[in-house]
Scaffold this motif. Structure first.
Motif, PDB file in Angstrom:
ATOM      1  N   SER A  16       0.807  -1.220   0.000  1.00 16.70           N
ATOM      2  CA  SER A  16       0.000   0.000   0.000  1.00 16.70           C
ATOM      3  C   SER A  16       0.840   1.271   0.000  1.00 16.70           C
ATOM      4  CB  SER A  16      -0.943   0.013   1.204  1.00 16.70           C
ATOM      5  OG  SER A  16      -0.206  -0.033   2.427  1.00 16.70           O
ATOM      6  N   PHE A  17       1.880   1.316   0.833  1.00 20.08           N
ATOM      7  CA  PHE A  17       2.629   2.567   0.955  1.00 20.08           C
ATOM      8  C   PHE A  17       3.434   2.850  -0.301  1.00 20.08           C
ATOM      9  CE2 PHE A  17       6.093   5.232   2.961  1.00 20.08           C
ATOM     10  CZ  PHE A  17       5.297   6.362   3.067  1.00 20.08           C
ATOM     11  N   GLU A  18       3.982   1.828  -0.916  1.00 15.08           N
ATOM     12  CA  GLU A  18       4.690   2.042  -2.172  1.00 15.08           C
ATOM     13  C   GLU A  18       3.774   2.647  -3.226  1.00 15.08           C
ATOM     14  OE1 GLU A  18       7.090  -1.826  -2.920  1.00 15.08           O
ATOM     15  OE2 GLU A  18       5.804  -2.115  -1.166  1.00 15.08           O
ATOM     16  N   ALA A  19       2.545   2.146  -3.291  1.00 12.80           N
ATOM     17  CA  ALA A  19       1.584   2.687  -4.250  1.00 12.80           C
ATOM     18  C   ALA A  19       1.218   4.124  -3.901  1.00 12.80           C
ATOM     19  CB  ALA A  19       0.339   1.808  -4.282  1.00 12.80           C
ATOM     20  N   GLN A  20       1.067   4.413  -2.623  1.00  9.93           N
ATOM     21  CA  GLN A  20       0.745   5.783  -2.208  1.00  9.93           C
ATOM     22  C   GLN A  20       1.884   6.741  -2.534  1.00  9.93           C
ATOM     23  OE1 GLN A  20      -0.343   4.763   1.998  1.00  9.93           O
ATOM     24  NE2 GLN A  20      -2.163   5.970   1.548  1.00  9.93           N
ATOM     25  N   VAL A  21       3.103   6.317  -2.310  1.00  9.08           N
ATOM     26  CA  VAL A  21       4.251   7.176  -2.598  1.00  9.08           C
ATOM     27  C   VAL A  21       4.330   7.472  -4.094  1.00  9.08           C
ATOM     28  CG1 VAL A  21       6.769   7.291  -2.620  1.00  9.08           C
ATOM     29  CG2 VAL A  21       5.574   6.484  -0.576  1.00  9.08           C
ATOM     30  N   ALA A  22       4.095   6.486  -4.919  1.00  9.68           N
ATOM     31  CA  ALA A  22       4.119   6.708  -6.365  1.00  9.68           C
ATOM     32  C   ALA A  22       3.051   7.719  -6.773  1.00  9.68           C
ATOM     33  CB  ALA A  22       3.915   5.390  -7.098  1.00  9.68           C
TER      34      ALA A  22
ATOM     35  N   PHE B 284      -1.121  15.858   1.609  1.00 11.74           N
ATOM     36  CA  PHE B 284      -1.527  15.059   2.761  1.00 11.74           C
ATOM     37  C   PHE B 284      -1.546  13.587   2.352  1.00 11.74           C
ATOM     38  CE2 PHE B 284      -5.128  12.709   4.624  1.00 11.74           C
ATOM     39  CZ  PHE B 284      -4.658  12.587   5.920  1.00 11.74           C
ATOM     40  N   VAL B 285      -0.927  12.737   3.177  1.00 10.25           N
ATOM     41  CA  VAL B 285      -0.915  11.298   2.927  1.00 10.25           C
ATOM     42  C   VAL B 285      -1.363  10.580   4.193  1.00 10.25           C
ATOM     43  CG1 VAL B 285       0.419   9.292   2.190  1.00 10.25           C
ATOM     44  CG2 VAL B 285       1.004  11.570   1.299  1.00 10.25           C
ATOM     45  N   ASN B 286      -2.433   9.786   4.066  1.00 10.12           N
ATOM     46  CA  ASN B 286      -2.889   8.937   5.167  1.00 10.12           C
ATOM     47  C   ASN B 286      -2.362   7.530   4.914  1.00 10.12           C
ATOM     48  OD1 ASN B 286      -5.480   6.860   5.810  1.00 10.12           O
ATOM     49  ND2 ASN B 286      -4.799   8.153   7.496  1.00 10.12           N
ATOM     50  N   VAL B 287      -1.390   7.116   5.716  1.00  7.43           N
ATOM     51  CA  VAL B 287      -0.699   5.844   5.512  1.00  7.43           C
ATOM     52  C   VAL B 287      -1.501   4.725   6.173  1.00  7.43           C
ATOM     53  CG1 VAL B 287       1.429   4.571   5.921  1.00  7.43           C
ATOM     54  CG2 VAL B 287       1.513   7.021   5.407  1.00  7.43           C
ATOM     55  N   SER B 288      -1.901   3.742   5.368  1.00  3.24           N
ATOM     56  CA  SER B 288      -2.788   2.681   5.857  1.00  3.24           C
ATOM     57  C   SER B 288      -2.055   1.437   6.341  1.00  3.24           C
ATOM     58  CB  SER B 288      -3.760   2.278   4.744  1.00  3.24           C
ATOM     59  OG  SER B 288      -3.072   1.658   3.668  1.00  3.24           O
ATOM     60  N   ALA B 289      -0.746   1.334   6.090  1.00  3.64           N
ATOM     61  CA  ALA B 289      -0.026   0.074   6.294  1.00  3.64           C
ATOM     62  C   ALA B 289      -0.041  -0.411   7.743  1.00  3.64           C
ATOM     63  CB  ALA B 289       1.418   0.226   5.811  1.00  3.64           C
ATOM     64  N   LEU B 290      -0.087   0.519   8.716  1.00  2.76           N
ATOM     65  CA  LEU B 290      -0.050   0.127  10.129  1.00  2.76           C
ATOM     66  C   LEU B 290      -1.370  -0.468  10.606  1.00  2.76           C
ATOM     67  CD1 LEU B 290       2.726   0.910  11.315  1.00  2.76           C
ATOM     68  CD2 LEU B 290       1.990   2.688   9.744  1.00  2.76           C
ATOM     69  N   HIS B 291      -2.448  -0.109   9.920  1.00  2.74           N
ATOM     70  CA  HIS B 291      -3.792  -0.507  10.349  1.00  2.74           C
ATOM     71  C   HIS B 291      -3.993  -2.009  10.172  1.00  2.74           C
ATOM     72  CE1 HIS B 291      -8.179  -0.486  10.690  1.00  2.74           C
ATOM     73  NE2 HIS B 291      -8.094   0.744  11.154  1.00  2.74           N
ATOM     74  N   GLN B 292      -4.858  -2.560  10.999  1.00  5.19           N
ATOM     75  CA  GLN B 292      -5.228  -3.956  10.800  1.00  5.19           C
ATOM     76  C   GLN B 292      -5.926  -4.124   9.441  1.00  5.19           C
ATOM     77  OE1 GLN B 292      -5.866  -1.995  13.441  1.00  5.19           O
ATOM     78  NE2 GLN B 292      -6.208  -3.172  15.299  1.00  5.19           N
ATOM     79  N   PRO B 293      -5.655  -5.231   8.695  1.00  8.69           N
ATOM     80  CA  PRO B 293      -4.709  -6.303   8.987  1.00  8.69           C
ATOM     81  C   PRO B 293      -3.284  -5.908   8.605  1.00  8.69           C
ATOM     82  CG  PRO B 293      -5.790  -6.745   6.906  1.00  8.69           C
ATOM     83  CD  PRO B 293      -6.410  -5.490   7.460  1.00  8.69           C
ATOM     84  N   ASN B 294      -2.317  -6.277   9.427  1.00 11.94           N
ATOM     85  CA  ASN B 294      -0.913  -5.980   9.104  1.00 11.94           C
ATOM     86  C   ASN B 294      -0.008  -7.198   9.273  1.00 11.94           C
ATOM     87  OD1 ASN B 294      -0.389  -6.077  11.962  1.00 11.94           O
ATOM     88  ND2 ASN B 294      -1.087  -3.951  12.117  1.00 11.94           N
TER      89      ASN B 294
ATOM     90  N   ASP C  58       9.075   2.758   6.843  1.00 11.65           N
ATOM     91  CA  ASP C  58      10.374   3.440   6.923  1.00 11.65           C
ATOM     92  C   ASP C  58      11.230   3.169   5.690  1.00 11.65           C
ATOM     93  OD1 ASP C  58      12.383   4.911   8.767  1.00 11.65           O
ATOM     94  OD2 ASP C  58      13.486   3.136   8.096  1.00 11.65           O
ATOM     95  N   ARG C  59      11.140   1.989   5.139  1.00 12.93           N
ATOM     96  CA  ARG C  59      11.962   1.646   3.971  1.00 12.93           C
ATOM     97  C   ARG C  59      11.614   2.490   2.749  1.00 12.93           C
ATOM     98  NH1 ARG C  59      11.187  -3.676   5.974  1.00 12.93           N
ATOM     99  NH2 ARG C  59       9.554  -4.144   4.465  1.00 12.93           N
ATOM    100  N   HIS C  60      10.406   3.033   2.704  1.00 13.47           N
ATOM    101  CA  HIS C  60       9.958   3.754   1.513  1.00 13.47           C
ATOM    102  C   HIS C  60       9.690   5.242   1.743  1.00 13.47           C
ATOM    103  CE1 HIS C  60       9.551   0.004  -0.761  1.00 13.47           C
ATOM    104  NE2 HIS C  60       9.059  -0.525   0.349  1.00 13.47           N
ATOM    105  N   ILE C  61       9.748   5.692   2.989  1.00 20.14           N
ATOM    106  CA  ILE C  61       9.349   7.069   3.255  1.00 20.14           C
ATOM    107  C   ILE C  61      10.344   8.087   2.704  1.00 20.14           C
ATOM    108  CG2 ILE C  61      10.436   7.437   5.523  1.00 20.14           C
ATOM    109  CD1 ILE C  61       7.539   8.634   6.277  1.00 20.14           C
ATOM    110  N   GLY C  62      11.579   7.680   2.486  1.00 14.94           N
ATOM    111  CA  GLY C  62      12.553   8.602   1.913  1.00 14.94           C
ATOM    112  C   GLY C  62      12.113   9.140   0.567  1.00 14.94           C
ATOM    113  N   ARG C  63      11.473   8.305  -0.243  1.00 14.46           N
ATOM    114  CA  ARG C  63      10.965   8.753  -1.551  1.00 14.46           C
ATOM    115  C   ARG C  63       9.899   9.829  -1.384  1.00 14.46           C
ATOM    116  NH1 ARG C  63       8.527   3.853  -4.384  1.00 14.46           N
ATOM    117  NH2 ARG C  63       7.708   5.524  -5.720  1.00 14.46           N
ATOM    118  N   LEU C  64       9.020   9.641  -0.402  1.00 15.55           N
ATOM    119  CA  LEU C  64       7.969  10.629  -0.170  1.00 15.55           C
ATOM    120  C   LEU C  64       8.559  11.959   0.277  1.00 15.55           C
ATOM    121  CD1 LEU C  64       4.995  11.438   0.089  1.00 15.55           C
ATOM    122  CD2 LEU C  64       5.021  10.454   2.407  1.00 15.55           C
ATOM    123  N   LEU C  65       9.506  11.927   1.195  1.00 18.20           N
ATOM    124  CA  LEU C  65      10.116  13.161   1.681  1.00 18.20           C
ATOM    125  C   LEU C  65      10.906  13.860   0.575  1.00 18.20           C
ATOM    126  CD1 LEU C  65      11.320  12.016   5.224  1.00 18.20           C
ATOM    127  CD2 LEU C  65       9.128  13.029   4.559  1.00 18.20           C
ATOM    128  N   ALA C  66      11.558  13.075  -0.275  1.00 19.02           N
ATOM    129  CA  ALA C  66      12.295  13.665  -1.395  1.00 19.02           C
ATOM    130  C   ALA C  66      11.357  14.343  -2.369  1.00 19.02           C
ATOM    131  CB  ALA C  66      13.115  12.581  -2.092  1.00 19.02           C
TER     132      ALA C  66
END
Length: 267
Positions: free
Chosen positions: A151-157, A175-185, A211-219
């Motif tokens: 999910s997060f990779e798709a959101q970052v793209a 604004f990005v609402n990150v869903s990856a932490l939510h159940q089911p995980n 964390d592995r993908h957030i660098g792309r979002l911040l960049a």
């Protein structure tokens, strides 16, 4: 914030459902290297959520009520609607005259973009359209949702495309609402299965995935100019704590959330 609004791009990331203890422990143990490099003093700030579930908390945050420092106040706010008698509106607070921060930033010339995650942003029904409806542009796809292992990779793209499509001379509120932490995980932890279900450990594994993908979002957020970034949880969730499971309840693990804000230098 009055020296930031109008000159900087803005990024707000809500790590939906993230518990403070998970974020703090993983940071202390070096398991969040990309997020940790942006945390002041290398630590998350412990705060209290403005709501115990996504819809309530985001309605409050979009009205200017970000998570409150977990210490006696009052605590001046970054943003606030013009409201007579507010005790948390200070000289440095950016005050807007609209009902919410999103439309207030739009009135100040910002392009407002939402990249949704959990069901309250899926636009598949009237309720799921309320929060994304605050924005000029909103995106949601099934790949962004809670059941997607990527999910997060798709959101970052999607966020990268939204940044690229924004005119260079226009300020951006992303604004990005990150869903990856939510159940089911459970699928983020090697060896976990649907039958074993979600746990503190799978929640932690989901945060490591982010964390592995957030660098792309911040960049992307800082690719045009200097950017002011806020990263926080909207609420926590219980995994059997004192017999509780889930959220929309009053347990401390639900109300206590991690928060940080910082500047990202532009090109």
């Amino acid at each position: 914030m009055n020296t930031v609004i109008g000159s900087h791009d803005l990024l707000l990331v809500t790590l939906d459902t993230l518990r403070y203890d998970v974020a703090a422990e993983l940071t202390a143990n070096g398991r969040l290297p990309h997020l940790a490099q942006h945390l002041p003093a290398g630590q998350w700030e412990r705060r209290h959520a403005p709501g115990s579930f996504t819809y309530a908390s985001h309605q409050a945050m979009f009205a200017g009520f970000l998570p409150t420092p977990a210490a006696p106040g009052p605590h001046p706010r970054l943003f606030a609607a013009r409201f007579a008698g507010s005790e948390t509106t200070a000289d440095g607070t950016y005050v807007f005259d609209t009902p919410d921060l999103v439309s207030g930033l739009a009135a100040a010339g910002y392009r407002t973009v939402c990249v949704g995650g959990v069901g309250f942003f899926n636009k598949r029904g009237a309720l799921g359209a309320v929060l994304p409806g605050l924005f000029q542009v909103s995106h949601w796809e099934p790949e962004f949702g809670v059941v997607s292992p990527t999910s997060f990779e798709a959101q970052v793209a999607c966020a990268e495309r939204a940044v690229a499509q924004t005119p260079a001379d226009q300020r951006l509120f992303l604004f990005v609402n990150v869903s990856a932490l939510h159940q089911p995980n459970w699928f983020h932890l090697a060896g976990a299965t649907r039958d074993t279900g979600d746990s503190w450990a799978t929640h932690a594994a989901a945060l490591e995935y982010v964390d592995r993908h957030i660098g792309r979002l911040l960049a992307a957020a800082s690719s045009r100019r200097r950017c002011f970034a806020i990263i926080c949880s909207d609420h926590g969730t219980a995994y059997g704590d004192d017999g509780y499971t889930g959220h929309r309840l009053g347990h401390d693990v639900v109300w206590t959330v991690p928060y940080t804000h910082f500047f990202l230098e532009g090109p």
